[in-house]
Scaffold this motif. Sequence first.
Motif, PDB file in Angstrom:
ATOM      1  N   LEU A   1      -4.631 -17.003   1.600  1.00 50.47           N
ATOM      2  CA  LEU A   1      -4.961 -15.606   1.324  1.00 50.47           C
ATOM      3  C   LEU A   1      -5.298 -14.860   2.609  1.00 50.47           C
ATOM      4  CD1 LEU A   1      -5.330 -13.583  -1.003  1.00 50.47           C
ATOM      5  CD2 LEU A   1      -7.739 -14.214  -1.065  1.00 50.47           C
ATOM      6  N   LYS A   2      -5.987 -15.554   3.523  1.00 48.98           N
ATOM      7  CA  LYS A   2      -6.337 -14.923   4.796  1.00 48.98           C
ATOM      8  C   LYS A   2      -5.076 -14.602   5.613  1.00 48.98           C
ATOM      9  CE  LYS A   2      -9.305 -15.499   8.828  1.00 48.98           C
ATOM     10  NZ  LYS A   2      -8.265 -15.095   9.789  1.00 48.98           N
ATOM     11  N   LYS A   3      -4.129 -15.564   5.622  1.00 48.02           N
ATOM     12  CA  LYS A   3      -2.880 -15.313   6.342  1.00 48.02           C
ATOM     13  C   LYS A   3      -2.128 -14.138   5.723  1.00 48.02           C
ATOM     14  CE  LYS A   3      -2.199 -20.069   7.935  1.00 48.02           C
ATOM     15  NZ  LYS A   3      -1.323 -21.270   7.887  1.00 48.02           N
ATOM     16  N   ARG A   4      -2.140 -14.097   4.394  1.00 50.93           N
ATOM     17  CA  ARG A   4      -1.464 -12.988   3.721  1.00 50.93           C
ATOM     18  C   ARG A   4      -2.169 -11.668   4.018  1.00 50.93           C
ATOM     19  NH1 ARG A   4      -0.239 -12.464  -2.802  1.00 50.93           N
ATOM     20  NH2 ARG A   4       1.031 -10.579  -2.683  1.00 50.93           N
ATOM     21  N   GLU A   5      -3.497 -11.743   4.069  1.00 56.92           N
ATOM     22  CA  GLU A   5      -4.259 -10.535   4.382  1.00 56.92           C
ATOM     23  C   GLU A   5      -3.936 -10.045   5.794  1.00 56.92           C
ATOM     24  OE1 GLU A   5      -8.897  -8.999   4.605  1.00 56.92           O
ATOM     25  OE2 GLU A   5      -8.425 -11.124   4.637  1.00 56.92           O
ATOM     26  N   ASP A   6      -3.853 -10.986   6.745  1.00 59.05           N
ATOM     27  CA  ASP A   6      -3.508 -10.608   8.119  1.00 59.05           C
ATOM     28  C   ASP A   6      -2.130  -9.950   8.163  1.00 59.05           C
ATOM     29  OD1 ASP A   6      -5.897 -11.645   8.940  1.00 59.05           O
ATOM     30  OD2 ASP A   6      -5.071 -13.593   9.524  1.00 59.05           O
ATOM     31  N   SER A   7      -1.192 -10.534   7.395  1.00 55.53           N
ATOM     32  CA  SER A   7       0.151  -9.962   7.358  1.00 55.53           C
ATOM     33  C   SER A   7       0.132  -8.552   6.771  1.00 55.53           C
ATOM     34  CB  SER A   7       1.073 -10.868   6.536  1.00 55.53           C
ATOM     35  OG  SER A   7       2.355 -10.291   6.404  1.00 55.53           O
ATOM     36  N   LEU A   8      -0.651  -8.383   5.694  1.00 55.32           N
ATOM     37  CA  LEU A   8      -0.740  -7.059   5.070  1.00 55.32           C
ATOM     38  C   LEU A   8      -1.457  -6.058   5.975  1.00 55.32           C
ATOM     39  CD1 LEU A   8      -1.528  -8.011   1.364  1.00 55.32           C
ATOM     40  CD2 LEU A   8       0.578  -7.022   2.256  1.00 55.32           C
ATOM     41  N   GLU A   9      -2.422  -6.557   6.746  1.00 51.91           N
ATOM     42  CA  GLU A   9      -3.100  -5.667   7.695  1.00 51.91           C
ATOM     43  C   GLU A   9      -2.109  -5.144   8.738  1.00 51.91           C
ATOM     44  OE1 GLU A   9      -5.961  -4.349   7.934  1.00 51.91           O
ATOM     45  OE2 GLU A   9      -7.109  -5.347   6.365  1.00 51.91           O
ATOM     46  N   LYS A  10      -1.228  -6.040   9.186  1.00 50.87           N
ATOM     47  CA  LYS A  10      -0.206  -5.611  10.141  1.00 50.87           C
ATOM     48  C   LYS A  10       0.737  -4.592   9.498  1.00 50.87           C
ATOM     49  CE  LYS A  10      -0.198  -9.917  12.810  1.00 50.87           C
ATOM     50  NZ  LYS A  10       0.602 -11.094  13.241  1.00 50.87           N
ATOM     51  N   GLN A  11       1.131  -4.894   8.239  1.00 47.78           N
ATOM     52  CA  GLN A  11       1.999  -3.949   7.537  1.00 47.78           C
ATOM     53  C   GLN A  11       1.300  -2.603   7.343  1.00 47.78           C
ATOM     54  OE1 GLN A  11       3.469  -5.610   3.887  1.00 47.78           O
ATOM     55  NE2 GLN A  11       4.267  -7.461   4.866  1.00 47.78           N
ATOM     56  N   LYS A  12      -0.001  -2.678   7.044  1.00 44.83           N
ATOM     57  CA  LYS A  12      -0.759  -1.445   6.856  1.00 44.83           C
ATOM     58  C   LYS A  12      -0.774  -0.616   8.137  1.00 44.83           C
ATOM     59  CE  LYS A  12      -5.354   0.268   5.600  1.00 44.83           C
ATOM     60  NZ  LYS A  12      -6.741  -0.123   5.217  1.00 44.83           N
ATOM     61  N   ALA A  13      -1.006  -1.313   9.268  1.00 48.04           N
ATOM     62  CA  ALA A  13      -1.012  -0.607  10.554  1.00 48.04           C
ATOM     63  C   ALA A  13       0.356   0.020  10.833  1.00 48.04           C
ATOM     64  CB  ALA A  13      -1.394  -1.577  11.674  1.00 48.04           C
ATOM     65  N   GLU A  14       1.413  -0.737  10.507  1.00 47.91           N
ATOM     66  CA  GLU A  14       2.760  -0.198  10.710  1.00 47.91           C
ATOM     67  C   GLU A  14       3.011   1.012   9.808  1.00 47.91           C
ATOM     68  OE1 GLU A  14       5.366  -3.432  10.006  1.00 47.91           O
ATOM     69  OE2 GLU A  14       4.856  -4.500  11.860  1.00 47.91           O
ATOM     70  N   LEU A  15       2.544   0.909   8.553  1.00 47.99           N
ATOM     71  CA  LEU A  15       2.734   2.027   7.622  1.00 47.99           C
ATOM     72  C   LEU A  15       1.956   3.266   8.061  1.00 47.99           C
ATOM     73  CD1 LEU A  15       2.569   0.126   4.216  1.00 47.99           C
ATOM     74  CD2 LEU A  15       4.573   1.222   5.214  1.00 47.99           C
ATOM     75  N   ILE A  16       0.743   3.031   8.556  1.00 41.19           N
ATOM     76  CA  ILE A  16      -0.046   4.169   9.052  1.00 41.19           C
ATOM     77  C   ILE A  16       0.658   4.823  10.230  1.00 41.19           C
ATOM     78  CG2 ILE A  16      -2.205   4.787  10.198  1.00 41.19           C
ATOM     79  CD1 ILE A  16      -3.594   2.679   8.480  1.00 41.19           C
ATOM     80  N   ASN A  17       1.222   3.977  11.089  1.00 43.67           N
ATOM     81  CA  ASN A  17       1.954   4.511  12.237  1.00 43.67           C
ATOM     82  C   ASN A  17       3.192   5.289  11.779  1.00 43.67           C
ATOM     83  OD1 ASN A  17       2.530   4.775  15.080  1.00 43.67           O
ATOM     84  ND2 ASN A  17       4.125   3.234  14.791  1.00 43.67           N
ATOM     85  N   GLN A  18       3.905   4.716  10.791  1.00 43.50           N
ATOM     86  CA  GLN A  18       5.078   5.410  10.257  1.00 43.50           C
ATOM     87  C   GLN A  18       4.678   6.732   9.592  1.00 43.50           C
ATOM     88  OE1 GLN A  18       7.157   2.752   7.648  1.00 43.50           O
ATOM     89  NE2 GLN A  18       7.594   1.255   9.258  1.00 43.50           N
ATOM     90  N   LYS A  19       3.544   6.700   8.885  1.00 43.79           N
ATOM     91  CA  LYS A  19       3.069   7.922   8.242  1.00 43.79           C
ATOM     92  C   LYS A  19       2.777   8.997   9.279  1.00 43.79           C
ATOM     93  CE  LYS A  19      -0.657   9.661   5.281  1.00 43.79           C
ATOM     94  NZ  LYS A  19      -1.882   9.301   4.521  1.00 43.79           N
ATOM     95  N   SER A  20       2.138   8.578  10.369  1.00 43.32           N
ATOM     96  CA  SER A  20       1.832   9.533  11.432  1.00 43.32           C
ATOM     97  C   SER A  20       3.115  10.112  12.026  1.00 43.32           C
ATOM     98  CB  SER A  20       1.010   8.835  12.521  1.00 43.32           C
ATOM     99  OG  SER A  20       0.759   9.712  13.595  1.00 43.32           O
ATOM    100  N   ILE A  21       4.100   9.220  12.227  1.00 42.25           N
ATOM    101  CA  ILE A  21       5.379   9.692  12.778  1.00 42.25           C
ATOM    102  C   ILE A  21       6.066  10.653  11.813  1.00 42.25           C
ATOM    103  CG2 ILE A  21       7.691   8.959  13.476  1.00 42.25           C
ATOM    104  CD1 ILE A  21       6.422   6.357  14.487  1.00 42.25           C
ATOM    105  N   LEU A  22       6.037  10.305  10.510  1.00 47.22           N
ATOM    106  CA  LEU A  22       6.663  11.170   9.508  1.00 47.22           C
ATOM    107  C   LEU A  22       5.982  12.539   9.442  1.00 47.22           C
ATOM    108  CD1 LEU A  22       7.279   8.619   6.618  1.00 47.22           C
ATOM    109  CD2 LEU A  22       9.024   9.788   7.972  1.00 47.22           C
ATOM    110  N   LEU A  23       4.661  12.527   9.540  1.00 46.59           N
ATOM    111  CA  LEU A  23       3.942  13.807   9.522  1.00 46.59           C
ATOM    112  C   LEU A  23       4.311  14.660  10.738  1.00 46.59           C
ATOM    113  CD1 LEU A  23       0.397  12.705   8.297  1.00 46.59           C
ATOM    114  CD2 LEU A  23       2.030  14.146   7.074  1.00 46.59           C
TER     115      LEU A  23
END
Length: 218
Positions: A69-91
């Motif tokens: 679960l921790k590994k999955r959480e780390d992976s999702l945290e990375k995805q979250k950071a990428e999504l936030i970055n993509q959101k910023s770029i889209l805005l």
Amino acid sequence: MNLDALFQQIQLTEKQAGEKRRRIQQAKCDINRCHEKINQLKEELNTAKIKLETKVQQLSEKMFFLEILKKREDSLEKQKAELINQKSILLKNFVYVKRKITEEEDSFTREITDFNNEYGLTSNRDLLIKKKVKTEINDLENEAALLKNEMESMEHKNVQLNALQLQKNELKQKLFTLQSELKDLEKLIKEAEGTTKDLEAEKVQVTEKPQTNPECLR
């Protein structure tokens, strides 16, 4: 020695022999009770060991699942950071596109106005402007719809991440409870082992008692 004295001596000897037999019988009973206590404690100890092994196995499985679960959480945290970055770029792109559309619309309006004024086509100016504005509005709405879909997708992934975080916290709480139960069980096992040692010592004393008692050796 007269007959009465001999008779008294025989009675005394029989009495001493009976007392000796009684003490030996009592010692045997004490030894049997000790054996029963030892066997009972052995059974309790074996039961406690089985429970402990089960708890350890469960704890190991929980820790393994927690690690996954921790590994999955780390992976999702990375995805979250990428999504936030993509959101910023889209805005940023959205703001840029909107500004460019406004600038192009203003420029086009000026060009149409100048052209109509120059060639006397003012009658068609309103129609052309409306058509251009409608086209630009449609493009802008399409851009906004795409951006909205992207944001909703990111929000959905954030909800999943929050659910996993909650599940992780619950597993941590269960792990803490299992560790507490494990400590209590280890304490009980140590107490049982101490009691077993005491009973073993008592058994040795009871076994040696008939041999070391002067009255029994008489």
